[in-house]
Structures are given as structure tokens and as C-alpha cells.
Design a protein around this motif. Sequence first.
Motif, PDB file in Angstrom:
ATOM      1  N   LYS A   1       0.861  -0.597   0.188  1.00  0.00           N
ATOM      2  CA  LYS A   1      -0.012  -0.037  -0.407  1.00  0.00           C
ATOM      3  C   LYS A   1       0.610   1.057   0.622  1.00  0.00           C
ATOM      4  O   LYS A   1       0.930   2.837  -0.816  1.00  0.00           O
ATOM      5  N   LEU A   2       2.148   0.696   0.477  1.00  0.00           N
ATOM      6  CA  LEU A   2       3.147   2.399   0.923  1.00  0.00           C
ATOM      7  C   LEU A   2       3.341   2.658  -0.567  1.00  0.00           C
ATOM      8  O   LEU A   2       3.521   3.831  -1.378  1.00  0.00           O
ATOM      9  N   GLN A   3       3.587   1.834  -1.439  1.00  0.00           N
ATOM     10  CA  GLN A   3       4.515   1.795  -2.587  1.00  0.00           C
ATOM     11  C   GLN A   3       3.544   2.245  -4.049  1.00  0.00           C
ATOM     12  O   GLN A   3       3.533   3.096  -5.349  1.00  0.00           O
TER      13      GLN A   3
ATOM     14  N   SER B   1       1.105   4.345  -2.914  1.00  0.00           N
ATOM     15  CA  SER B   1       0.898   5.595  -2.709  1.00  0.00           C
ATOM     16  C   SER B   1       1.628   6.462  -2.712  1.00  0.00           C
ATOM     17  O   SER B   1       1.243   7.624  -3.557  1.00  0.00           O
TER      18      SER B   1
ATOM     19  N   ARG C   1      -6.974   4.331  -0.064  1.00  0.00           N
ATOM     20  CA  ARG C   1      -6.851   3.756   1.230  1.00  0.00           C
ATOM     21  C   ARG C   1      -7.704   3.235   1.459  1.00  0.00           C
ATOM     22  O   ARG C   1      -8.293   1.977   2.199  1.00  0.00           O
TER      23      ARG C   1
END
Length: 274
Positions: free
Chosen positions: A136-138, A140, A176
Motif C-alpha cells: 500500500k505504501l508503494q 501511495s 486506502r
Amino acid sequence: MPYGTIAVDYEKGWVKMVDLNKKILETALLAGQIMTESNAESYRVEDTMNRILTTSNAAYAVAISLSTGLYMTLDDPSFEGSGFTGIKRITRRSNNLNKITQVNHISRELTSGNISIDEAHERLQVIRFQKPQYSKLQVSIGVVGLAAAFSFLFGGGINELILSSINGLILALLYRLVDKYYISEGFSNIIQALVVTVAAYLMQAYILSNTDINIVIISTLMPMVPGTAITNSLRDIFHEDYIAGVSRATEAFLNALMIALGAALGLALIGGLY
């Protein structure tokens, strides 16, 4: 050999053939489900499912793929009673080219005889439930980067870059939230477009006043544009798969319309506040 023994042997052979054809049908259906949920073109999904079905050596093996459902059947004069039919309803889709490639590779390994139908089914089950390729960080970071890159593409400067990056971060957070609570795609597009439009105006008013707000808004909305759906619809239409192509094009048009509606509501809200 006694007649009873012959009957038993025949029954066992028939059961094995039924189990094999059911496994082939289930495997083809699973492969089609994974590919359709990953936003593969309908003609590509049908090609993969038909490849798997041909391993049954049945005289009649047909698979049909639509954006919302899969249909396939296996039949042969040697089948006692009726043939085998499978239907799968598709309710959710997202872009995942990695899964499409993996399923495509498995189908070719199966048809070339390198793996068995049981192994193919097991590997497809692993692919279906595997974690996303990117965290999810990538994702974002990718959304923020896209918004920032589009600001330069549309002729923006450093102020537009800063506000587009902040707005991209807001959009990533909205993604998200939508993924966590699963809001319908059309409604989520309206909310996301509305929020980033209002946020862009508020940032111009309170952070960087000397900013081309139109560039900021457009740059932030670009990651939401259903470009893959539009491209796939055209590819299906060019392959004369008109039903699937038109349905995908309609879906893409409605999603784009929801994005425009959300931005318009945001502009109307800002006009009412100022």
C-alpha cells in the motif's frame, strides 16, 4: 472375467473421466476468473480458458468471457447423460498485469504437458489469493508521483508541483479508505474527485496563492482516469468481441463521468463558499 467385475471396472473408469473433466472445467473457470478480475481483455481470457479446455479432448469445448461473467461448456458424444457447464459471476476488478502473466504462463505449461491439471489448479489457487505485488505504501508513492509528474506535463511550475504532490497524497489516502470499506466504484470516484478539487482550492487559498489551480486539479484527477479500461475495450472491439468491448467502454465512460461529476460538485461547493 465375471460380468460384475467388468461393470465395476467400467464404473471406476467413468468416475475418473467425470472427475478429470470437472477438474479441467474448474481450472479453466478459475483461470478466467483471475484474469477477468485483473482486468484482462475478454479475448485474452477466452483464449486462455479455451487452451485449458482443449486438454480434455472433448469434441465441443467453448468458453465465453464478459466483463461481468464467465460461461463455458464441455461436451462429447462419449459423455453419458449431459456435458459439463460452468458459470462464474465477476463482481470486482482491479488492474493486475502480474497475475495475468502468471495465469497465461500456467495455461501454456499445461497445454504443453509440462504440468498436470491438478498442479495447474493448485498454482492458480495460490495466484488468486496471493498478496498484491506492491504494498500500500508503494501504491501511495506511485499515486503521489503520478500527480507530481502530470503537473510538469501540463506546464506547471514548482508551486503546482508542491500542491499536486500534497493533493496526490490526499488521493492516495482516499484510495486506502475506499479499499478498506469497499465503496462502489462510481460513488467513490465522485467522493474522491470532490475532495481533491476542494482541497486544491483550499491549499491555493491558505498555502500557495500564486498557483494555477486548474493544473493542480487536473494533475490529481489523472491517476483516476480509467485508461486501462478504455484501452481494453478498444482491443476487444478490434477483435470483434463487440459485447464485451461495448460493456467495458460503457463502464469506462460512466467512471469518467463520475469523476467529472465529483469535480463539478467540488467547484460548485467552492463557488458557494467564496
